[in-house]
Design an enzyme around this catalytic site. Structure first.
Site, PDB file in Angstrom:
ATOM      1  N   GLY A  62      -0.749   7.925   1.152  1.00 58.81           N
ATOM      2  CA  GLY A  62      -0.731   8.055   2.608  1.00 58.81           C
ATOM      3  C   GLY A  62       0.574   7.654   3.274  1.00 58.81           C
ATOM      4  O   GLY A  62       1.668   8.000   2.828  1.00 58.81           O
ATOM      5  N   TYR A 120     -13.002  -2.775  10.495  1.00 57.54           N
ATOM      6  CA  TYR A 120     -11.661  -2.191  10.367  1.00 57.54           C
ATOM      7  C   TYR A 120     -10.905  -2.284  11.694  1.00 57.54           C
ATOM      8  O   TYR A 120      -9.741  -2.713  11.734  1.00 57.54           O
ATOM      9  CB  TYR A 120     -11.759  -0.716   9.932  1.00 57.54           C
ATOM     10  CG  TYR A 120     -10.435   0.010  10.010  1.00 57.54           C
ATOM     11  CD1 TYR A 120      -9.533  -0.018   8.954  1.00 57.54           C
ATOM     12  CD2 TYR A 120     -10.070   0.707  11.170  1.00 57.54           C
ATOM     13  CE1 TYR A 120      -8.307   0.640   9.030  1.00 57.54           C
ATOM     14  CE2 TYR A 120      -8.857   1.363  11.262  1.00 57.54           C
ATOM     15  CZ  TYR A 120      -7.971   1.325  10.194  1.00 57.54           C
ATOM     16  OH  TYR A 120      -6.760   1.973  10.286  1.00 57.54           O
ATOM     17  N   GLY A 161       0.816  -1.216   0.000  1.00 57.22           N
ATOM     18  CA  GLY A 161       0.000   0.000   0.000  1.00 57.22           C
ATOM     19  C   GLY A 161       0.844   1.257   0.000  1.00 57.22           C
ATOM     20  O   GLY A 161       0.563   2.215   0.714  1.00 57.22           O
TER      21      GLY A 161
HETATM   22  P1  NDP Z   1      -4.391   5.180   2.563  1.00 56.18           P
HETATM   23  O1  NDP Z   1      -5.758   4.848   2.105  1.00 56.18           O
HETATM   24  O2  NDP Z   1      -3.789   6.453   2.139  1.00 56.18           O
HETATM   25  O3  NDP Z   1      -3.398   4.016   2.165  1.00 56.18           O
HETATM   26  C1  NDP Z   1      -3.801   2.685   2.134  1.00 56.18           C
HETATM   27  C2  NDP Z   1      -3.037   1.966   1.064  1.00 56.18           C
HETATM   28  O4  NDP Z   1      -3.478   0.610   1.046  1.00 56.18           O
HETATM   29  C3  NDP Z   1      -3.261   2.514  -0.326  1.00 56.18           C
HETATM   30  O5  NDP Z   1      -2.026   2.526  -0.975  1.00 56.18           O
HETATM   31  C4  NDP Z   1      -4.178   1.500  -0.956  1.00 56.18           C
HETATM   32  O6  NDP Z   1      -4.052   1.389  -2.354  1.00 56.18           O
HETATM   33  C5  NDP Z   1      -3.663   0.247  -0.297  1.00 56.18           C
HETATM   34  N1  NDP Z   1      -4.597  -0.867  -0.439  1.00 56.18           N
HETATM   35  C6  NDP Z   1      -5.898  -0.925  -0.114  1.00 56.18           C
HETATM   36  N2  NDP Z   1      -6.410  -2.107  -0.467  1.00 56.18           N
HETATM   37  C7  NDP Z   1      -5.412  -2.829  -1.023  1.00 56.18           C
HETATM   38  C8  NDP Z   1      -5.330  -4.110  -1.603  1.00 56.18           C
HETATM   39  N3  NDP Z   1      -6.389  -4.898  -1.704  1.00 56.18           N
HETATM   40  N4  NDP Z   1      -4.150  -4.525  -2.080  1.00 56.18           N
HETATM   41  C9  NDP Z   1      -3.069  -3.720  -2.012  1.00 56.18           C
HETATM   42  N5  NDP Z   1      -3.091  -2.496  -1.491  1.00 56.18           N
HETATM   43  C10 NDP Z   1      -4.254  -2.055  -1.005  1.00 56.18           C
HETATM   44  O7  NDP Z   1      -4.444   5.073   4.167  1.00 56.18           O
HETATM   45  P2  NDP Z   1      -3.307   5.292   5.275  1.00 56.18           P
HETATM   46  O8  NDP Z   1      -2.048   5.680   4.666  1.00 56.18           O
HETATM   47  O9  NDP Z   1      -3.896   6.125   6.330  1.00 56.18           O
HETATM   48  O10 NDP Z   1      -3.203   3.823   5.886  1.00 56.18           O
HETATM   49  C11 NDP Z   1      -2.006   3.125   5.956  1.00 56.18           C
HETATM   50  C12 NDP Z   1      -1.970   2.291   7.219  1.00 56.18           C
HETATM   51  O11 NDP Z   1      -1.975   3.132   8.351  1.00 56.18           O
HETATM   52  C13 NDP Z   1      -3.165   1.363   7.385  1.00 56.18           C
HETATM   53  O12 NDP Z   1      -2.707   0.123   7.868  1.00 56.18           O
HETATM   54  C14 NDP Z   1      -3.998   2.042   8.447  1.00 56.18           C
HETATM   55  O13 NDP Z   1      -4.754   1.115   9.161  1.00 56.18           O
HETATM   56  C15 NDP Z   1      -2.914   2.647   9.293  1.00 56.18           C
HETATM   57  N6  NDP Z   1      -3.294   3.727  10.172  1.00 56.18           N
HETATM   58  C16 NDP Z   1      -3.756   4.914   9.648  1.00 56.18           C
HETATM   59  C17 NDP Z   1      -4.101   5.932  10.482  1.00 56.18           C
HETATM   60  C18 NDP Z   1      -4.603   7.239   9.978  1.00 56.18           C
HETATM   61  O14 NDP Z   1      -4.941   8.074  10.810  1.00 56.18           O
HETATM   62  N7  NDP Z   1      -4.687   7.451   8.670  1.00 56.18           N
HETATM   63  C19 NDP Z   1      -3.966   5.800  11.938  1.00 56.18           C
HETATM   64  C20 NDP Z   1      -3.476   4.518  12.349  1.00 56.18           C
HETATM   65  C21 NDP Z   1      -3.139   3.546  11.487  1.00 56.18           C
HETATM   66  P3  NDP Z   1      -4.727   2.446  -3.383  1.00 56.18           P
HETATM   67  O15 NDP Z   1      -3.814   3.620  -3.387  1.00 56.18           O
HETATM   68  O16 NDP Z   1      -4.724   1.695  -4.653  1.00 56.18           O
HETATM   69  O17 NDP Z   1      -6.067   2.755  -2.851  1.00 56.18           O
HETATM   70 MG1  PMR Z   2     -11.013   9.364  16.803  1.00 54.18          MG
HETATM   71  C1  PMR Z   2      -8.538  11.554  22.055  1.00 54.18           C
HETATM   72  C2  PMR Z   2      -7.886  11.256  21.060  1.00 54.18           C
HETATM   73  C3  PMR Z   2      -8.318  10.646  19.801  1.00 54.18           C
HETATM   74  C4  PMR Z   2      -7.429  10.109  18.920  1.00 54.18           C
HETATM   75  C5  PMR Z   2      -5.934  10.066  19.067  1.00 54.18           C
HETATM   76  C6  PMR Z   2      -8.181   9.600  17.824  1.00 54.18           C
HETATM   77  C7  PMR Z   2      -7.622   8.927  16.736  1.00 54.18           C
HETATM   78  N1  PMR Z   2      -9.513   9.840  18.039  1.00 54.18           N
HETATM   79  C8  PMR Z   2      -9.644  10.490  19.251  1.00 54.18           C
HETATM   80  C9  PMR Z   2     -10.832  10.889  19.842  1.00 54.18           C
HETATM   81  C10 PMR Z   2     -12.102  10.864  19.253  1.00 54.18           C
HETATM   82  N2  PMR Z   2     -12.372  10.344  18.036  1.00 54.18           N
HETATM   83  C11 PMR Z   2     -13.324  11.373  19.849  1.00 54.18           C
HETATM   84  C12 PMR Z   2     -13.398  12.036  21.185  1.00 54.18           C
HETATM   85  C13 PMR Z   2     -14.321  11.146  18.935  1.00 54.18           C
HETATM   86  C14 PMR Z   2     -15.781  11.456  19.069  1.00 54.18           C
HETATM   87  C15 PMR Z   2     -16.063  12.746  18.469  1.00 54.18           C
HETATM   88  C16 PMR Z   2     -13.716  10.500  17.800  1.00 54.18           C
HETATM   89  C17 PMR Z   2     -14.416  10.129  16.673  1.00 54.18           C
HETATM   90  C18 PMR Z   2     -13.841   9.454  15.604  1.00 54.18           C
HETATM   91  C19 PMR Z   2     -14.499   8.952  14.432  1.00 54.18           C
HETATM   92  C20 PMR Z   2     -15.927   9.113  14.056  1.00 54.18           C
HETATM   93  N3  PMR Z   2     -12.496   9.098  15.532  1.00 54.18           N
HETATM   94  C21 PMR Z   2     -12.337   8.408  14.406  1.00 54.18           C
HETATM   95  C22 PMR Z   2     -13.525   8.312  13.713  1.00 54.18           C
HETATM   96  C23 PMR Z   2     -13.270   7.559  12.533  1.00 54.18           C
HETATM   97  O1  PMR Z   2     -14.055   7.251  11.660  1.00 54.18           O
HETATM   98  C24 PMR Z   2     -11.836   7.131  12.546  1.00 54.18           C
HETATM   99  C25 PMR Z   2     -11.814   5.649  12.752  1.00 54.18           C
HETATM  100  O2  PMR Z   2     -12.278   5.126  13.707  1.00 54.18           O
HETATM  101  O3  PMR Z   2     -11.240   4.941  11.823  1.00 54.18           O
HETATM  102  C26 PMR Z   2     -11.239   3.559  12.099  1.00 54.18           C
HETATM  103  C27 PMR Z   2     -11.259   7.797  13.775  1.00 54.18           C
HETATM  104  C28 PMR Z   2      -9.976   7.860  14.303  1.00 54.18           C
HETATM  105  N4  PMR Z   2      -9.674   8.484  15.492  1.00 54.18           N
HETATM  106  C29 PMR Z   2      -8.324   8.420  15.687  1.00 54.18           C
HETATM  107  C30 PMR Z   2      -7.739   7.718  14.599  1.00 54.18           C
HETATM  108  C31 PMR Z   2      -6.276   7.437  14.467  1.00 54.18           C
HETATM  109  C32 PMR Z   2      -8.746   7.381  13.761  1.00 54.18           C
HETATM  110  C33 PMR Z   2      -8.607   6.687  12.432  1.00 54.18           C
HETATM  111  C34 PMR Z   2      -7.669   5.827  11.972  1.00 54.18           C
HETATM  112  C35 PMR Z   2      -7.297   4.472  12.486  1.00 54.18           C
HETATM  113  O4  PMR Z   2      -7.513   4.031  13.578  1.00 54.18           O
HETATM  114  O5  PMR Z   2      -6.652   3.865  11.725  1.00 54.18           O
END
Ligand code: NDP
Ligand code: PMR
Ligand code: LMG
Length: 400
Positions: free
Chosen positions: A98, A275, A94
């Protein structure tokens, strides 16, 4: 079918690029990790003897032998001695957007790594690599669709045929389908989020383990990206729906939505939960790898939460209002926000920093952007569940 599903996903919107870290929850961080300090990852050449260098060799990088003497794991070389250390080879799944793309860039621009960008959309990956300025001699795009076991096997075959040694594997790709009302499925019939994020990576890692084991690189690693939202010992992990694998009955049943639930715990389909469950699987898998293989292989197994990278393509399926509000919410309210670039540097650090060789660790970053070993939730560190997950998963991917 899965391929089709994957290819129609629209691309991301980028709104904000920078942010501050969280002070109450230790899981997040801020700027301050400079590339040079993170990627001072020159390993001592003393561990690389010429006989270890393989036939089909890659461009060599010259380093000073004394550069890495700070790491206790590394032998000290004579001060005057200059030796060569080949480029490390790292597969990043991926890497077309991102975090994966930012990590590829961060590693490739040091000149010390060749990044194999394992992506489902070849053209998108090539364009992304070019537009972000990754030096072309330092990356190769290879096709990998994690939503198809055939594709995973094909990728592994192609990689092995390339003759490159494998030093680090980063399981980064993921899909997040928070607005889906009905489940969608991989080519092999598994619910798409868990099928891609967990099962695809599980098969890939298992098939490449031997290659990692064979690597003569000073530190070989298998890294699986986890997340705070899968950990119910945090505030973010308590935002509903919460991760919960239950007794894994849905997974045992094949996650197919026909004669079994599409959810691991056997419940009703919920894309956001699927997820988060998949991230728990990722973190459990890393620990199970550690328990089963660390001693024997000397591979470092690690997971991480890179911070909330609120601008990535991960949220492409969320409603537009969410995509608009989520970055400022994370930036100004939770202070959990981290830019793609910064998050890429953090993951690059887990790939290459000689100080991060400890295996079985879930890394996070504090507000000064220093890495620390974080505590996983009860479920995400449940050894019995990890074992059961492993055993069921190996049946589902056809390894047992
Ligand atoms: P992006 O959507 O930007 O990146 C995800 C990548 O995964 C893309 O390159 C996408 O390809 C690729 N992908 C999806 N499906 C497939 C598949 N079937 N085969 C091969 N590649 C695939 O998201 P992020 O960069 O945010 O996510 C990267 C990682 O970070 C994930 O593991 C996510 O769970 C984790 N993460 C993200 C957070 C965040 O806040 N964003 C927080 C915590 C963890 P394509 O470009 O073709 O869509
Ligand atoms: Mg979340 C207090 C800290 C905190 C952090 C570090 C995250 C990270 N989030 C926080 C708080 C909250 N979030 C609170 C208080 C709320 C209610 C308003 C909230 C809501 C929220 C939503 C609806 N947050 C989200 C969502 C998503 O759809 C995202 C998600 O769950 O993806 C699975 C998300 C996220 N919050 C984060 C992070 C890192 C995500 C997304 C990515 C991930 O886990 O990979
Ligand atoms: C659900 O929807 C989906 O339905 C479900 O399928 C699943 O995907 C799930 O976990 C995923 O999400 C999500 C929906 C409901 O959330 C949103 O769409 C909102 C996203 C969060 C964004 C909050 C916006 C808050 C406003 C921020 C404004 C930013 C401006 C910054 C400027 C700052 C200037 C200094 O999500 C829910 O979970 C319901 C929660 C209800 C949201 C209420 C928002 C409260 C915000 C909390 C902060 C409280 C602290 C205030 C103190 C402020 C002090 C400065």
């Amino acid at each position: 079918m899965a391929l089709h599903t994957a290819s129609i996903l629209p691309s991301t919107v980028s709104i904000y690029k920078e942010g501050k870290s969280n002070s109450s929850l230790k899981e997040t961080g801020f700027f301050g990790v400079s590339l040079s300090s993170n990627l001072k990852a020159e390993f001592s050449s003393s561990l690389i003897s010429r006989k270890n260098l393989r036939k089909k060799e890659l461009p060599l990088v010259t380093i000073k032998a004394q550069t890495a003497t700070t790491s206790p794991a590394i032998k000290q070389a004579a001060p005057e001695e200059k030796k060569t250390l080949r480029k490390g080879n790292v597969i990043v799944t991926g890497a077309s957007s991102g975090l994966g793309l930012a990590t590829a860039k961060s590693l490739a621009e040091t000149g010390k790594w060749h990044v194999i960008m394992a992506c489902r959309n070849f053209l998108k990956a090539e364009k992304a690599a070019k537009s972000i300025g990754i030096p072309k001699e330092n990356y190769t795009v290879m096709h990998l669709d994690l939503a198809s076991f055939d594709s995973v096997r094909q990728f592994v075959d192609n990689f092995k045929r390339s003759g490159r040694p494998l030093d680090v594997l980063v399981c980064n790709a993921a899909v997040y389908l928070p607005t889906a009302k009905e489940p969608t499925f991989t080519a092999d019939g598994f619910e798409l989020s868990v099928g891609t994020n967990h099962l695809g990576h599980f098969l890939l890692s298992r098939l490449l383990l031997e290659d990692l084991k064979q690597s003569d690189y000073p530190s070989k690693r298998l890294i699986i990206v986890g997340s705070i939202t899968g950990n119910t010992n945090t505030l973010a992990g308590n935002v509903p729906p919460k991760a919960n694998l239950g007794d894994l009955r849905g997974l045992s049943g094949g996650l197919n939505g026909l004669n079994s639930s599409p959810m691991i715990d056997g419940g009703e389909f919920d894309g956001a939960k699927a997820y988060k469950d998949s991230k728990v699987c990722n973190m459990l898998t890393m620990q199970e790898f550690h328990r089963r293989f660390h001693e024997e292989t000397e591979i470092t197994f690690a997971s991480l939460y890179p911070g909330c990278i609120a601008t990535t393509g991960l949220f492409r399926e969320h409603i537009p209002l969410f995509r608009l509000l989520f970055p400022p919410f994370q930036k100004y309210i939770t202070k959990g926000y981290v830019s793609e670039e910064e998050a890429g540097q953090r993951l690059a650090q887990v790939v290459s920093d000689p100080n991060l060789t400890k295996s079985g660790v879930y890394w996070s970053w504090n507000k000064n952007s220093s890495s620390f070993e974080n505590q996983l939730s009860k479920e995400a560190s449940d050894a019995e569940k990890a074992r059961k997950l492993w055993e069921i998963s190996e049946k589902l991917v056809g390894l047992a």
